[in-house]
Design a protein around this motif. Structure first.
Motif, PDB file in Angstrom:
ATOM      1  N   TYR A  79     -19.422  12.261 -17.652  1.00  0.00           N
ATOM      2  CA  TYR A  79     -18.502  11.495 -18.509  1.00  0.00           C
ATOM      3  C   TYR A  79     -19.224  10.314 -19.153  1.00  0.00           C
ATOM      4  CZ  TYR A  79     -14.134   9.500 -20.168  1.00  0.00           C
ATOM      5  OH  TYR A  79     -13.119   9.026 -20.980  1.00  0.00           O
ATOM      6  N   LEU A  80     -20.023   9.604 -18.369  1.00  0.00           N
ATOM      7  CA  LEU A  80     -20.795   8.488 -18.915  1.00  0.00           C
ATOM      8  C   LEU A  80     -21.776   8.982 -19.964  1.00  0.00           C
ATOM      9  CD1 LEU A  80     -21.709   5.551 -18.976  1.00  0.00           C
ATOM     10  CD2 LEU A  80     -23.225   6.061 -17.041  1.00  0.00           C
ATOM     11  N   ARG A  81     -22.413  10.121 -19.688  1.00  0.00           N
ATOM     12  CA  ARG A  81     -23.354  10.688 -20.652  1.00  0.00           C
ATOM     13  C   ARG A  81     -22.628  11.118 -21.928  1.00  0.00           C
ATOM     14  NH1 ARG A  81     -25.684  14.508 -17.566  1.00  0.00           N
ATOM     15  NH2 ARG A  81     -24.228  16.073 -18.352  1.00  0.00           N
ATOM     16  N   ALA A  82     -21.385  11.586 -21.794  1.00  0.00           N
ATOM     17  CA  ALA A  82     -20.602  11.963 -22.972  1.00  0.00           C
ATOM     18  C   ALA A  82     -20.343  10.749 -23.858  1.00  0.00           C
ATOM     19  CB  ALA A  82     -19.280  12.605 -22.539  1.00  0.00           C
ATOM     20  N   VAL A  83     -19.970   9.633 -23.223  1.00  0.00           N
ATOM     21  CA  VAL A  83     -19.722   8.407 -23.987  1.00  0.00           C
ATOM     22  C   VAL A  83     -21.002   7.951 -24.694  1.00  0.00           C
ATOM     23  CG1 VAL A  83     -19.085   5.980 -23.835  1.00  0.00           C
ATOM     24  CG2 VAL A  83     -17.831   7.684 -22.493  1.00  0.00           C
ATOM     25  N   VAL A 118      -8.760  11.899 -28.006  1.00  0.00           N
ATOM     26  CA  VAL A 118      -8.417  13.188 -27.389  1.00  0.00           C
ATOM     27  C   VAL A 118      -9.578  13.686 -26.533  1.00  0.00           C
ATOM     28  CG1 VAL A 118      -7.839  15.593 -27.828  1.00  0.00           C
ATOM     29  CG2 VAL A 118      -6.797  13.795 -29.218  1.00  0.00           C
ATOM     30  N   ALA A 119     -10.791  13.609 -27.060  1.00  0.00           N
ATOM     31  CA  ALA A 119     -11.968  14.086 -26.323  1.00  0.00           C
ATOM     32  C   ALA A 119     -12.156  13.310 -25.030  1.00  0.00           C
ATOM     33  CB  ALA A 119     -13.217  13.974 -27.200  1.00  0.00           C
ATOM     34  N   LEU A 120     -12.066  11.995 -25.114  1.00  0.00           N
ATOM     35  CA  LEU A 120     -12.304  11.162 -23.932  1.00  0.00           C
ATOM     36  C   LEU A 120     -11.202  11.336 -22.890  1.00  0.00           C
ATOM     37  CD1 LEU A 120     -13.609   7.933 -25.686  1.00  0.00           C
ATOM     38  CD2 LEU A 120     -14.947   9.604 -24.381  1.00  0.00           C
ATOM     39  N   VAL A 121      -9.978  11.543 -23.347  1.00  0.00           N
ATOM     40  CA  VAL A 121      -8.871  11.753 -22.403  1.00  0.00           C
ATOM     41  C   VAL A 121      -8.988  13.121 -21.735  1.00  0.00           C
ATOM     42  CG1 VAL A 121      -6.378  12.107 -22.220  1.00  0.00           C
ATOM     43  CG2 VAL A 121      -7.264  10.166 -23.512  1.00  0.00           C
ATOM     44  N   LEU A 122      -9.250  14.166 -22.524  1.00  0.00           N
ATOM     45  CA  LEU A 122      -9.338  15.510 -21.948  1.00  0.00           C
ATOM     46  C   LEU A 122     -10.535  15.647 -21.004  1.00  0.00           C
ATOM     47  CD1 LEU A 122      -8.389  17.789 -24.990  1.00  0.00           C
ATOM     48  CD2 LEU A 122      -7.005  17.233 -22.985  1.00  0.00           C
ATOM     49  N   LEU A 123     -11.630  14.976 -21.310  1.00  0.00           N
ATOM     50  CA  LEU A 123     -12.798  15.052 -20.426  1.00  0.00           C
ATOM     51  C   LEU A 123     -12.623  14.195 -19.175  1.00  0.00           C
ATOM     52  CD1 LEU A 123     -15.736  15.131 -22.995  1.00  0.00           C
ATOM     53  CD2 LEU A 123     -14.964  16.984 -21.491  1.00  0.00           C
ATOM     54  N   LEU A 124     -11.583  13.372 -19.167  1.00  0.00           N
ATOM     55  CA  LEU A 124     -11.260  12.658 -17.928  1.00  0.00           C
ATOM     56  C   LEU A 124     -10.801  13.623 -16.838  1.00  0.00           C
ATOM     57  CD1 LEU A 124      -9.363   9.352 -18.854  1.00  0.00           C
ATOM     58  CD2 LEU A 124     -11.468   9.577 -17.511  1.00  0.00           C
ATOM     59  N   LEU A 125     -10.215  14.755 -17.254  1.00  0.00           N
ATOM     60  CA  LEU A 125      -9.752  15.737 -16.270  1.00  0.00           C
ATOM     61  C   LEU A 125     -10.888  16.211 -15.365  1.00  0.00           C
ATOM     62  CD1 LEU A 125      -7.329  17.906 -18.452  1.00  0.00           C
ATOM     63  CD2 LEU A 125      -6.702  16.347 -16.597  1.00  0.00           C
ATOM     64  N   PRO A 126     -11.992  16.765 -15.922  1.00  0.00           N
ATOM     65  CA  PRO A 126     -13.076  17.165 -15.025  1.00  0.00           C
ATOM     66  C   PRO A 126     -13.786  15.983 -14.382  1.00  0.00           C
ATOM     67  CG  PRO A 126     -13.727  17.448 -17.322  1.00  0.00           C
ATOM     68  CD  PRO A 126     -12.263  17.159 -17.323  1.00  0.00           C
ATOM     69  N   ALA A 127     -13.815  14.835 -15.065  1.00  0.00           N
ATOM     70  CA  ALA A 127     -14.463  13.662 -14.473  1.00  0.00           C
ATOM     71  C   ALA A 127     -13.742  13.233 -13.200  1.00  0.00           C
ATOM     72  CB  ALA A 127     -14.497  12.512 -15.472  1.00  0.00           C
ATOM     73  N   ILE A 128     -12.414  13.220 -13.242  1.00  0.00           N
ATOM     74  CA  ILE A 128     -11.619  12.784 -12.089  1.00  0.00           C
ATOM     75  C   ILE A 128     -11.505  13.891 -11.044  1.00  0.00           C
ATOM     76  CG2 ILE A 128      -9.317  12.082 -11.335  1.00  0.00           C
ATOM     77  CD1 ILE A 128      -8.993  10.676 -14.046  1.00  0.00           C
ATOM     78  N   LEU A 129     -11.099  15.092 -11.499  1.00  0.00           N
ATOM     79  CA  LEU A 129     -10.790  16.157 -10.550  1.00  0.00           C
ATOM     80  C   LEU A 129     -12.036  16.795  -9.953  1.00  0.00           C
ATOM     81  CD1 LEU A 129      -7.850  17.757 -12.536  1.00  0.00           C
ATOM     82  CD2 LEU A 129      -7.702  16.268 -10.538  1.00  0.00           C
ATOM     83  N   ASP A 130     -13.149  16.784 -10.699  1.00  0.00           N
ATOM     84  CA  ASP A 130     -14.408  17.311 -10.173  1.00  0.00           C
ATOM     85  C   ASP A 130     -15.356  16.203  -9.750  1.00  0.00           C
ATOM     86  OD1 ASP A 130     -13.532  19.898 -10.679  1.00  0.00           O
ATOM     87  OD2 ASP A 130     -14.429  19.954 -12.681  1.00  0.00           O
ATOM     88  N   GLY A 131     -14.950  14.962  -9.957  1.00  0.00           N
ATOM     89  CA  GLY A 131     -15.805  13.833  -9.591  1.00  0.00           C
ATOM     90  C   GLY A 131     -17.080  13.747 -10.404  1.00  0.00           C
ATOM     91  N   ASP A 132     -17.030  14.248 -11.654  1.00  0.00           N
ATOM     92  CA  ASP A 132     -18.249  14.306 -12.468  1.00  0.00           C
ATOM     93  C   ASP A 132     -18.308  13.120 -13.425  1.00  0.00           C
ATOM     94  OD1 ASP A 132     -20.559  15.079 -13.663  1.00  0.00           O
ATOM     95  OD2 ASP A 132     -19.852  17.031 -14.351  1.00  0.00           O
ATOM     96  N   ALA A 187     -10.691  20.616 -23.156  1.00  0.00           N
ATOM     97  CA  ALA A 187     -11.379  19.722 -24.094  1.00  0.00           C
ATOM     98  C   ALA A 187     -12.125  20.519 -25.152  1.00  0.00           C
ATOM     99  CB  ALA A 187     -12.339  18.809 -23.335  1.00  0.00           C
ATOM    100  N   TYR A 188     -12.791  21.584 -24.744  1.00  0.00           N
ATOM    101  CA  TYR A 188     -13.584  22.366 -25.692  1.00  0.00           C
ATOM    102  C   TYR A 188     -12.715  23.277 -26.550  1.00  0.00           C
ATOM    103  CZ  TYR A 188     -17.741  20.382 -23.707  1.00  0.00           C
ATOM    104  OH  TYR A 188     -18.702  19.477 -23.323  1.00  0.00           O
ATOM    105  N   LEU A 189     -11.539  23.653 -26.064  1.00  0.00           N
ATOM    106  CA  LEU A 189     -10.606  24.383 -26.918  1.00  0.00           C
ATOM    107  C   LEU A 189     -10.090  23.470 -28.024  1.00  0.00           C
ATOM    108  CD1 LEU A 189      -8.524  26.518 -24.375  1.00  0.00           C
ATOM    109  CD2 LEU A 189     -10.536  27.178 -25.714  1.00  0.00           C
ATOM    110  N   TYR A 190      -9.861  22.205 -27.687  1.00  0.00           N
ATOM    111  CA  TYR A 190      -9.449  21.258 -28.727  1.00  0.00           C
ATOM    112  C   TYR A 190     -10.557  21.107 -29.766  1.00  0.00           C
ATOM    113  CZ  TYR A 190      -8.453  17.014 -31.254  1.00  0.00           C
ATOM    114  OH  TYR A 190      -8.254  16.118 -32.275  1.00  0.00           O
ATOM    115  N   LEU A 191     -11.810  21.048 -29.309  1.00  0.00           N
ATOM    116  CA  LEU A 191     -12.927  20.939 -30.245  1.00  0.00           C
ATOM    117  C   LEU A 191     -12.951  22.124 -31.203  1.00  0.00           C
ATOM    118  CD1 LEU A 191     -15.521  19.606 -31.265  1.00  0.00           C
ATOM    119  CD2 LEU A 191     -16.771  20.878 -29.504  1.00  0.00           C
ATOM    120  N   VAL A 192     -12.695  23.320 -30.703  1.00  0.00           N
ATOM    121  CA  VAL A 192     -12.626  24.496 -31.569  1.00  0.00           C
ATOM    122  C   VAL A 192     -11.556  24.297 -32.631  1.00  0.00           C
ATOM    123  CG1 VAL A 192     -11.943  26.928 -31.682  1.00  0.00           C
ATOM    124  CG2 VAL A 192     -13.521  26.158 -29.903  1.00  0.00           C
TER     125      VAL A 192
END
Length: 265
Positions: free
Chosen positions: A156-160, A138-152, A106-111
């Motif tokens: 994710y809610l704070r990002a929104v 793109v940001a919301l989809v890519l940040l779903l990866l750590p939200a789902i896989l790390d349970g964070d 997600a942060y590489l895309y931001l760069v």
């Protein structure tokens, strides 16, 4: 990671980033003109000769050719080299900051989108919707990866909410002082708020503040060292992007310091 792993992945991140930077040069040139970024292949704007693969190697080709077209000898702007090297370095810095985490893509895309938009805004004084608006998805989809896989899901809610908060703040500033920034800045602010909000509310506040601080310093510098006057339009996008980037990479100590002053912790 061990030192050897850092060297291996760091080298890969730089080379990958430089390759992305090569593509970003195409984006920076063609998107403002409304041209396709995939067709036709890159060519010299002077002699129209298509650039061969050996002359399209990021960083290396520009250095080997000494910044000139192989066909006609026309000078090639050093910006091409700068964009490729800058993107490579920023990819490495993001790798060092986030490690091999699910948040890293997600942060590489931001760069990538940040570099493209900063240079486009510098050239044209606008941030094209074709790059800013899809960046929300793109940001919301890519940040779903750590939200789902790390349970964070908290992050994710704070990002929104962070995206909505920074978007609303910029909108209010624009509504009060529409001459101070373009509406494209408002639209991209929400994207930056998503990435800053994933980290903390302190990052949202600091990132927003640094954008305006850098913008003010940059405006004063332009008036001091160039012929720009108080009414000269200064692109704000590069400053807000730089402020967010600095906050992501270096902001945590500042946030901790401020928290210790404010709350005595």
């Amino acid at each position: 990671m061990t030192t050897g792993e850092y060297l291996f992945f760091g080298t890969f991140a730089f080379l990958f980033g430089a390759a992305i930077g090569s593509f970003l040069n195409v984006v920076i040139y063609r998107v403002p003109a409304g041209l396709s970024v995939v067709h036709p292949p890159s060519r010299c704007p002077t002699c129209e000769q298509e650039i061969s693969p050996r002359d399209n190697i990021p960083i290396v080709s520009w250095l080997v050719l000494r910044g000139r077209c192989r066909g006609c000898g026309t000078s090639i702007s050093p910006r091409y080299l700068v964009v490729e090297a800058l993107t490579g370095v920023l990819f490495v810095l993001m790798l060092l900051h986030f490690g091999l985490s699910w948040a890293l893509p997600a942060y590489l895309y931001l760069v990538a989108v940040g570099v493209a938009l900063a240079f486009i805004d510098y050239d044209t004084k606008r941030l094209p919707d074709v790059l800013t608006l899809p960046s929300y998805a793109v940001a919301l989809v890519l940040l779903l990866l750590p939200a789902i896989l790390d349970g964070d899901w908290t992050s994710y809610l704070r990002a929104v909410l962070g995206g909505l908060a920074l978007l609303a703040f910029y909108f209010v500033v624009w509504f009060i002082r529409p001459d101070a920034m373009g509406f494209g800045d408002v639209k991209f602010a929400g994207v930056l708020g998503i990435y800053l909000g994933w980290l903390s509310w302190g990052h949202v506040a600091l990132g927003g503040f640094l954008g305006f601080l850098l913008g003010a310093v940059g405006g004063v510098a332009l008036m001091a060292f160039t012929s720009a006057g108080r009414k000269t339009k200064v692109p704000f996008g590069p400053f807000m992007i730089a402020g967010a980037g600095l906050t992501i990479l270096l902001g945590q100590p500042v946030i901790d310091w401020y928290a210790s002053l404010a709350f005595g912790s």
